[in-house]
Write an enzyme that holds these catalytic residues in place. Structure first.
Site, PDB file in Angstrom:
ATOM      1  N   ASN A   8       0.864  -1.186   0.000  1.00 52.61           N
ATOM      2  CA  ASN A   8       0.000   0.000   0.000  1.00 52.61           C
ATOM      3  C   ASN A   8       0.901   1.237   0.000  1.00 52.61           C
ATOM      4  O   ASN A   8       1.489   1.570   1.022  1.00 52.61           O
ATOM      5  CB  ASN A   8      -0.890  -0.064   1.256  1.00 52.61           C
ATOM      6  CG  ASN A   8      -1.748   1.167   1.433  1.00 52.61           C
ATOM      7  OD1 ASN A   8      -1.817   2.028   0.560  1.00 52.61           O
ATOM      8  ND2 ASN A   8      -2.412   1.247   2.580  1.00 52.61           N
ATOM      9  N   LYS A  10       0.069   4.260  -0.266  1.00 53.65           N
ATOM     10  CA  LYS A  10      -0.590   5.410   0.363  1.00 53.65           C
ATOM     11  C   LYS A  10      -0.387   6.675  -0.486  1.00 53.65           C
ATOM     12  O   LYS A  10      -0.316   6.575  -1.712  1.00 53.65           O
ATOM     13  CB  LYS A  10      -0.095   5.578   1.810  1.00 53.65           C
ATOM     14  CG  LYS A  10      -0.247   4.279   2.605  1.00 53.65           C
ATOM     15  CD  LYS A  10      -0.053   4.419   4.081  1.00 53.65           C
ATOM     16  CE  LYS A  10      -0.256   3.074   4.751  1.00 53.65           C
ATOM     17  NZ  LYS A  10      -0.093   3.127   6.215  1.00 53.65           N
ATOM     18  N   HIS A  95      -9.584   1.016   5.196  1.00 59.22           N
ATOM     19  CA  HIS A  95      -8.303   1.213   5.869  1.00 59.22           C
ATOM     20  C   HIS A  95      -8.493   2.201   7.021  1.00 59.22           C
ATOM     21  O   HIS A  95      -9.281   3.145   6.910  1.00 59.22           O
ATOM     22  CB  HIS A  95      -7.265   1.739   4.867  1.00 59.22           C
ATOM     23  CG  HIS A  95      -5.872   1.712   5.412  1.00 59.22           C
ATOM     24  ND1 HIS A  95      -5.423   2.668   6.297  1.00 59.22           N
ATOM     25  CD2 HIS A  95      -4.851   0.840   5.236  1.00 59.22           C
ATOM     26  CE1 HIS A  95      -4.172   2.377   6.634  1.00 59.22           C
ATOM     27  NE2 HIS A  95      -3.803   1.275   6.004  1.00 59.22           N
ATOM     28  N   GLU A  97      -6.830   4.592   7.964  1.00 56.48           N
ATOM     29  CA  GLU A  97      -6.582   5.999   7.595  1.00 56.48           C
ATOM     30  C   GLU A  97      -7.784   6.600   6.872  1.00 56.48           C
ATOM     31  O   GLU A  97      -8.037   7.800   6.984  1.00 56.48           O
ATOM     32  CB  GLU A  97      -5.290   6.094   6.769  1.00 56.48           C
ATOM     33  CG  GLU A  97      -4.070   5.845   7.659  1.00 56.48           C
ATOM     34  CD  GLU A  97      -2.838   5.332   6.935  1.00 56.48           C
ATOM     35  OE1 GLU A  97      -2.798   5.342   5.701  1.00 56.48           O
ATOM     36  OE2 GLU A  97      -1.895   4.896   7.638  1.00 56.48           O
ATOM     37  N   GLU A 168      -5.331  -5.153  10.931  1.00 52.83           N
ATOM     38  CA  GLU A 168      -4.293  -4.135  11.093  1.00 52.83           C
ATOM     39  C   GLU A 168      -4.546  -3.353  12.374  1.00 52.83           C
ATOM     40  O   GLU A 168      -5.360  -2.403  12.370  1.00 52.83           O
ATOM     41  CB  GLU A 168      -4.324  -3.145   9.928  1.00 52.83           C
ATOM     42  CG  GLU A 168      -4.075  -3.757   8.578  1.00 52.83           C
ATOM     43  CD  GLU A 168      -3.556  -2.712   7.599  1.00 52.83           C
ATOM     44  OE1 GLU A 168      -2.420  -2.862   7.142  1.00 52.83           O
ATOM     45  OE2 GLU A 168      -4.267  -1.734   7.335  1.00 52.83           O
ATOM     46  N   GLY A 174       2.464   2.191  10.731  1.00 53.45           N
ATOM     47  CA  GLY A 174       3.383   3.315  10.533  1.00 53.45           C
ATOM     48  C   GLY A 174       4.157   3.705  11.780  1.00 53.45           C
ATOM     49  O   GLY A 174       4.797   4.756  11.814  1.00 53.45           O
ATOM     50  N   SER A 214       3.422  -2.210  10.329  1.00 50.96           N
ATOM     51  CA  SER A 214       4.881  -2.203  10.519  1.00 50.96           C
ATOM     52  C   SER A 214       5.567  -3.509  10.124  1.00 50.96           C
ATOM     53  O   SER A 214       6.599  -3.877  10.697  1.00 50.96           O
ATOM     54  CB  SER A 214       5.238  -1.812  11.959  1.00 50.96           C
ATOM     55  OG  SER A 214       4.823  -0.486  12.216  1.00 50.96           O
ATOM     56  N   GLY A 235       2.824  -1.129   4.307  1.00 55.62           N
ATOM     57  CA  GLY A 235       2.830   0.283   3.953  1.00 55.62           C
ATOM     58  C   GLY A 235       4.247   0.763   3.674  1.00 55.62           C
ATOM     59  O   GLY A 235       4.791   0.564   2.588  1.00 55.62           O
TER      60      GLY A 235
HETATM   61  P1  PGA Z   1       2.821   0.256   7.646  1.00 53.26           P
HETATM   62  O1  PGA Z   1       1.331   0.411   7.047  1.00 53.26           O
HETATM   63  O2  PGA Z   1       3.383  -1.015   7.061  1.00 53.26           O
HETATM   64  O3  PGA Z   1       3.543   1.473   7.201  1.00 53.26           O
HETATM   65  O4  PGA Z   1       2.667   0.151   9.137  1.00 53.26           O
HETATM   66  C1  PGA Z   1       0.509  -0.716   6.913  1.00 53.26           C
HETATM   67  C2  PGA Z   1      -0.827  -0.320   6.341  1.00 53.26           C
HETATM   68  O5  PGA Z   1      -1.315   0.779   6.670  1.00 53.26           O
HETATM   69  O6  PGA Z   1      -1.420  -1.070   5.568  1.00 53.26           O
END
Ligand code: PGA
Length: 257
Positions: A8, A10, A95, A97, A168, A174, A214, A235
């Protein structure tokens, strides 16, 4: 069924970045063929560029979101058919976010999931508890309700190819704070139980459950070896080709479903 590694991107990447990343990914999977299903989710503005580079490579692509209507007066939105038009096979929905930045509710996610399925896209529906919810031991209640509210009837289909779920935990996204393998195992077992309870035995067992939060080149092998982890939604580490390729190389075979 294969493990899935989904990158992803983003809101990252101008044309030159997307080109370089897609080219490096293509070269990497050609050099080291994988048994995993590999997908990338570029920002909308880069999907066509990425599609041209990845066509025929075995790496698929999708959208990071879509609207719940087929077309019409929805300024700034993208429909599932528009994603399909660019060769997308998948779409990430719900998601955290999107839930945070755009106030998306489970009901919104369910409506989008229905429309994505109608258009022939495979949804990857995200669920996961916040830090406060985990601190209050609310992770199972939270995720159980998210599954109930976000997944429509028929999700997953007869063989699990009609939708995936990504667990998640919001506090792990993140932040560099990957959940422990014990926490991941416990939550994936819980999600599996809820899918079976809510969707029935056949559909509930067939749905692949990804972990996200992460995941990186160093921890991927231990995360991907956890029972019920059918892959990873990645991500930050999906923006570096070498890291993403290392994660792809860490996949394991899944027992035949
Ligand atoms: P991240 O994001 O790997 O940067 O923690 C994962 C995601 O939001 O799918």
């Amino acid at each position: 069924m294969r493990q899935v590694i989904a990158g992803n991107w983003k809101m990252n990447g101008l044309t030159a970045d997307a080109q370089a990343l897609a080219q490096a990914l293509r070269a990497g999977v050609e050099h080291a063929p994988t048994q995993a299903e590999v997908l990338v989710f570029p920002p909308y503005t880069q999907i066509a560029t990425v599609a041209r580079i990845l066509a025929g490579s075995g790496v698929g692509w999708g959208g990071q979101d879509c609207h719940m209507a087929e077309n019409g007066p929805h300024t700034g939105d993208i429909s599932p058919d528009m994603l399909r038009d660019l060769g997308a096979t998948h779409v990430i929905l719900g998601h955290s976010e999107r839930r945070r930045d755009h106030n998306e509710l489970d009901e919104t996610v369910r409506e989008k999931t229905v429309e994505a399925l109608r258009a022939g896209l495979i949804p990857i529906v995200c669920v996961g508890e916040s830090e406060e919810q985990r601190a209050g031991s609310q992770q199972e209640d939270t995720v159980g309700w998210q599954i109930k509210g976000s997944l429509p009837d028929g999700f997953g289909g007869a063989d699990g190819s009609g939708g995936l779920v990504a667990y998640e935990p919001v506090w792990a996204i993140g932040t560099g704070r990957v959940a422990t393998v014990e926490d991941i195992a416990a939550m994936h077992a819980f999600v599996r139980g809820e899918l079976v309870r809510q969707m029935g035995e056949t559909a509930g067992r067939g749905i692949r459950i990804l972990y996200g939060g992460s995941v990186n080149a160093a921890n991927a092998a231990s995360v991907l070896a956890v029972p019920e982890v059918a892959g990873a939604l990645v991500g930050g580490a999906s923006l570096k080709a070498t890291d993403f390729l290392t994660i792809i190389a860490a996949t394991t075979g899944l027992p035949a479903a």
